[in-house]
Design a protein around this motif. Structure first.
Motif, short mmCIF file in Angstrom:
data_model
loop_
_atom_site.label_atom_id
_atom_site.label_comp_id
_atom_site.label_asym_id
_atom_site.label_seq_id
_atom_site.Cartn_x
_atom_site.Cartn_y
_atom_site.Cartn_z
N LYS A 44 0.74 -1.34 -0.15
CA LYS A 44 -0.05 -0.05 -0.06
C LYS A 44 0.79 1.30 -0.19
CE LYS A 44 -3.92 -1.83 2.30
NZ LYS A 44 -4.82 -1.92 3.30
N PRO A 45 0.66 2.21 -1.06
CA PRO A 45 1.31 3.23 -1.01
C PRO A 45 1.44 4.25 0.19
CG PRO A 45 -0.52 3.43 -2.49
CD PRO A 45 -0.49 2.18 -1.84
N LYS A 46 2.27 5.05 0.65
CA LYS A 46 2.19 5.82 1.82
C LYS A 46 1.60 7.18 1.55
CE LYS A 46 4.78 7.43 5.66
NZ LYS A 46 6.41 7.72 6.31
N THR A 47 0.66 7.65 2.27
CA THR A 47 -0.25 8.76 1.87
C THR A 47 0.07 9.84 2.99
OG1 THR A 47 -2.13 7.96 3.20
CG2 THR A 47 -2.04 7.42 0.74
N HIS A 48 0.06 11.19 2.56
CA HIS A 48 0.41 11.99 3.62
C HIS A 48 -0.92 12.76 3.72
CE1 HIS A 48 4.61 11.26 3.22
NE2 HIS A 48 4.66 11.06 1.93
#
Length: 55
Positions: A44-48
């Motif tokens: 899962k991509p890291k979201t900011h």
């Protein structure tokens, strides 16, 4: 009125539908598609969080 004569038009209709339902699908399905489907990644991509700087 020639539109009411069923003889030639019904045959043309039946032949065209036979062509559409038998010959054309087999020709279309023979194509090789370059983009084969792949399984989705489990990473899962890291979201900011989005900074609302104007508030």
């Amino acid at each position: 009125m020639p539109q009411l004569i069923l003889s030639p038009w019904f045959f043309i209709l039946v032949v065209s539908w036979v062509i559409f339902l038998t010959i054309i699908p087999s020709k279309v399905m023979n194509f090789y598609f370059n983009n084969e489907p792949e399984t989705a990644s489990t990473h899962k991509p890291k979201t900011h969080a989005w900074d609302w700087t104007w508030h």
